[in-house]
Design a protein around this motif. Structure first.
Motif, mmCIF file in Angstrom:
data_model
loop_
_atom_site.group_PDB
_atom_site.id
_atom_site.type_symbol
_atom_site.label_atom_id
_atom_site.label_comp_id
_atom_site.label_asym_id
_atom_site.label_seq_id
_atom_site.Cartn_x
_atom_site.Cartn_y
_atom_site.Cartn_z
ATOM 1 N N THR A 11 0.821 -1.210 0.000
ATOM 2 C CA THR A 11 0.000 0.000 0.000
ATOM 3 C C THR A 11 0.855 1.260 0.000
ATOM 4 O OG1 THR A 11 -1.742 -1.191 1.190
ATOM 5 C CG2 THR A 11 -1.829 1.223 1.202
ATOM 6 N N LEU A 12 1.894 1.258 0.874
ATOM 7 C CA LEU A 12 2.793 2.420 0.901
ATOM 8 C C LEU A 12 3.565 2.549 -0.407
ATOM 9 C CD1 LEU A 12 4.176 2.243 4.558
ATOM 10 C CD2 LEU A 12 2.422 3.775 3.635
ATOM 11 N N GLY A 13 3.959 1.413 -0.965
ATOM 12 C CA GLY A 13 4.666 1.465 -2.249
ATOM 13 C C GLY A 13 3.789 2.039 -3.348
ATOM 14 N N ALA A 14 2.509 1.633 -3.353
ATOM 15 C CA ALA A 14 1.593 2.180 -4.352
ATOM 16 C C ALA A 14 1.411 3.680 -4.176
ATOM 17 C CB ALA A 14 0.240 1.468 -4.253
ATOM 18 N N ALA A 15 1.345 4.123 -2.901
ATOM 19 C CA ALA A 15 1.199 5.563 -2.652
ATOM 20 C C ALA A 15 2.438 6.326 -3.107
ATOM 21 C CB ALA A 15 0.935 5.800 -1.165
ATOM 22 N N VAL A 16 3.637 5.767 -2.798
ATOM 23 C CA VAL A 16 4.875 6.426 -3.220
ATOM 24 C C VAL A 16 4.979 6.459 -4.745
ATOM 25 C CG1 VAL A 16 7.391 6.248 -3.188
ATOM 26 C CG2 VAL A 16 6.075 5.890 -1.087
ATOM 27 N N LEU A 17 4.610 5.344 -5.395
ATOM 28 C CA LEU A 17 4.646 5.316 -6.853
ATOM 29 C C LEU A 17 3.695 6.356 -7.442
ATOM 30 C CD1 LEU A 17 5.622 3.983 -9.460
ATOM 31 C CD2 LEU A 17 3.772 2.306 -9.210
ATOM 32 N N ALA A 18 2.511 6.479 -6.849
ATOM 33 C CA ALA A 18 1.560 7.483 -7.324
ATOM 34 C C ALA A 18 2.128 8.893 -7.169
ATOM 35 C CB ALA A 18 0.237 7.352 -6.580
ATOM 36 N N LEU A 19 2.764 9.176 -6.021
ATOM 37 C CA LEU A 19 3.369 10.502 -5.815
ATOM 38 C C LEU A 19 4.490 10.752 -6.817
ATOM 39 C CD1 LEU A 19 3.488 10.623 -1.904
ATOM 40 C CD2 LEU A 19 1.981 11.923 -3.422
ATOM 41 N N ALA A 20 5.262 9.710 -7.120
ATOM 42 C CA ALA A 20 6.352 9.876 -8.080
ATOM 43 C C ALA A 20 5.803 10.169 -9.483
ATOM 44 C CB ALA A 20 7.215 8.616 -8.098
ATOM 45 N N VAL A 21 4.762 9.439 -9.863
ATOM 46 C CA VAL A 21 4.163 9.680 -11.183
ATOM 47 C C VAL A 21 3.602 11.101 -11.256
ATOM 48 C CG1 VAL A 21 2.301 8.998 -12.729
ATOM 49 C CG2 VAL A 21 3.692 7.250 -11.598
ATOM 50 N N VAL A 22 2.936 11.532 -10.206
ATOM 51 C CA VAL A 22 2.373 12.885 -10.192
ATOM 52 C C VAL A 22 3.482 13.929 -10.272
ATOM 53 C CG1 VAL A 22 1.107 14.549 -8.784
ATOM 54 C CG2 VAL A 22 0.277 12.203 -8.979
ATOM 55 N N ALA A 23 4.598 13.670 -9.551
ATOM 56 C CA ALA A 23 5.716 14.619 -9.584
ATOM 57 C C ALA A 23 6.298 14.729 -10.997
ATOM 58 C CB ALA A 23 6.789 14.195 -8.585
ATOM 59 N N VAL A 24 6.425 13.594 -11.675
ATOM 60 C CA VAL A 24 6.959 13.628 -13.043
ATOM 61 C C VAL A 24 6.014 14.381 -13.975
ATOM 62 C CG1 VAL A 24 7.571 12.193 -15.017
ATOM 63 C CG2 VAL A 24 8.307 11.527 -12.712
ATOM 64 N N VAL A 25 4.726 14.076 -13.860
ATOM 65 C CA VAL A 25 3.740 14.762 -14.709
ATOM 66 C C VAL A 25 3.747 16.265 -14.428
ATOM 67 C CG1 VAL A 25 1.283 14.969 -15.233
ATOM 68 C CG2 VAL A 25 2.314 12.706 -14.942
ATOM 69 N N HIS A 26 3.875 16.623 -13.149
ATOM 70 C CA HIS A 26 3.899 18.037 -12.777
ATOM 71 C C HIS A 26 5.115 18.743 -13.361
ATOM 72 C CE1 HIS A 26 3.336 21.675 -10.477
ATOM 73 N NE2 HIS A 26 4.499 21.510 -9.869
ATOM 74 N N ARG A 27 6.274 18.099 -13.309
ATOM 75 C CA ARG A 27 7.497 18.696 -13.846
ATOM 76 C C ARG A 27 7.394 18.887 -15.365
ATOM 77 N NH1 ARG A 27 12.549 19.239 -11.762
ATOM 78 N NH2 ARG A 27 11.911 18.040 -9.922
ATOM 79 N N VAL A 28 6.860 17.857 -16.035
ATOM 80 C CA VAL A 28 6.703 17.967 -17.493
ATOM 81 C C VAL A 28 5.713 19.072 -17.852
ATOM 82 C CG1 VAL A 28 5.931 16.743 -19.563
ATOM 83 C CG2 VAL A 28 7.339 15.560 -17.859
ATOM 84 N N ALA A 29 4.616 19.148 -17.091
ATOM 85 C CA ALA A 29 3.608 20.176 -17.370
ATOM 86 C C ALA A 29 4.175 21.575 -17.155
ATOM 87 C CB ALA A 29 2.375 19.956 -16.508
#
Length: 403
Positions: A11-29
């Motif tokens: 569960t924590l890994g899924a949350a961290v992965l989600a935060l990482a994906v959001v961070a990448v999308v945010h940086r690209v945007a």
């Protein structure tokens, strides 16, 4: 214990992965936002709700996939489902607001002709409130439908919806009337933000327009708060309905001895030397001649209402000094004439002047006033103004045209 640790780790890994994906999308945007207003607004205003929604969704999926059976599992999953619904509703509202902000940013209000910009801004602000209210209501309804008992009583609620609707309509008649009036004002272009209006004998501008109230900022910085139904049921003046340029008058009660033509030329000289005048209308006319005095009206124009106010005051102040110093015999006065023993008055022995004789025999006297003496005519603007108040052209009789 191993199963619990595994579930927590996943569960924590899924949350961290989600935060990482959001961070990448945010940086690209943010990087692409240097060229796109939409992506820049998304990175600035939708980042936080997107982050929360993806994190809560990852946690819910992780618990559902690896949690197994444990005490209170249904309650935890139900709470996570509610959190997911609320988070995605927040994200949806943020995306709608971003789209509305982008629509507003495409039009400029800091230009002289900003009617379209103010129209779009007014409509977007009303749509913003409607959008947020609709998202909140729909989200609350979806969250309630996740409870089995609510779904069970749904049929009975629908069965009594007619009675409830009638009661609600009667209870909220005034509120609903204001809401529909606000929508009518917004999409009929009868009223926009920053419009200059005269309401209840008060002159001001529309500062805020909501679904239920209209805030008018009066010229002395007072606020007049009125229901929207006022503007759909009662007449009011909108000085910027089709443009900001307006006309205004300055009137003077003077003696019959005033040289009108000299006063007209003085008005033209004054306006041509003032930056307040927009160059459209400069007219001086005698509008009344009763009671021992004549009324002279100066009609002037300006780019907007505040400038027109200052220009009208300037015209009054100038002619107060001009008449006092240059034409003192034109000041208002009351005459008392005493005749001789035969009741003859002095003016009866004065030879009449022919300066204003317009009989056909006198061809040297012009009968047409100059441009500064005509409101409807004498110039392209005056001709256009006259055409606006003319009726439809008369039809010729077909029988006459054949003859």
């Amino acid at each position: 214990m191993d199963t619990v640790l595994w579930a927590i780790s996943v569960t924590l890994g899924a949350a961290v992965l989600a935060l990482a994906v959001v961070a990448v999308v945010h940086r690209v945007a943010r990087r692409l936002g240097r060229r796109s207003v939409l992506l820049r607004e998304l990175s600035d205003h939708a980042h936080r709700p997107f982050q929360v929604a993806m994190t809560v969704l990852a946690i819910e999926v992780g618990v559902r996939a690896t949690g197994g059976e444990f005490a209170g599992r249904d309650v935890v999953l139900h709470l996570l489902v509610l959190a997911v619904i609320a988070a995605f509703a927040w994200l949806l509202a943020a995306l709608a607001l971003v789209v509305e902000d982008v629509a507003v940013s495409r039009v400029r209000t800091d230009v002289p002709d900003n009617l379209r910009a103010r129209k779009v801004q007014t409509q977007v602000r009303l749509l913003r409130r409607v959008t947020v209210a609709a998202v909140v209501v729909v989200t609350f309804g979806i969250m309630l439908m996740t409870f089995p008992h609510v779904r069970a009583v749904g049929a009975s609620l629908l069965a009594s919806a007619g009675i409830i609707g009638v009661v609600a309509a009667l209870a909220a008649q005034s509120t609903l009337g204001n809401i529909f009036a606000g929508l009518q004002l917004t999409f009929s272009d009868a009223l926009r933000l920053d419009d200059v209006v005269v309401v209840e004998d008060e002159w001001g501008r529309i500062e805020e327009l909501t679904l239920t109230t209209v805030v008018v900022q009066i010229w002395d910085d007072r606020r007049l708060i009125m229901p929207t139904t006022y503007f759909t049921t009662r007449p009011f003046q909108n000085w910027t309905r089709t443009g900001s340029a307006v006309l205004g008058t300055a009137e003077f009660d003077l003696d019959w001895a005033v040289p009108v033509q000299d006063m007209r030329e003085e008005l033209r000289t004054l306006l041509e030397g003032s930056q307040l005048w927009d160059g459209r209308v400069c007219v001086l006319q005698v509008t009344d001649a009763v009671g021992g005095m004549i009324r002279v009206r100066a009609l002037v124009s300006a780019n907007d209402a505040p400038t027109l106010w200052d220009l009208r005051c300037l015209v009054r102040e100038h002619f107060v000094g001009w008449i006092r110093d240059r034409q003192p015999t034109s000041l208002p006065r009351v005459r008392a004439e005493v005749g001789d023993g035969a009741n003859r008055l002095a003016w009866q022995w004065v030879r009449p002047s022919t300066a204003h004789d317009v009989r056909p025999g006198r061809r040297d006297v012009p009968t047409e006033p100059d441009d500064d003496a005509r409101v409807f005519g004498g110039s392209p603007e005056g001709e256009a103004r006259a055409a606006e108040f003319e009726g439809p052209p008369e039809r010729s009789d077909p029988d006459e045209s054949r003859t």
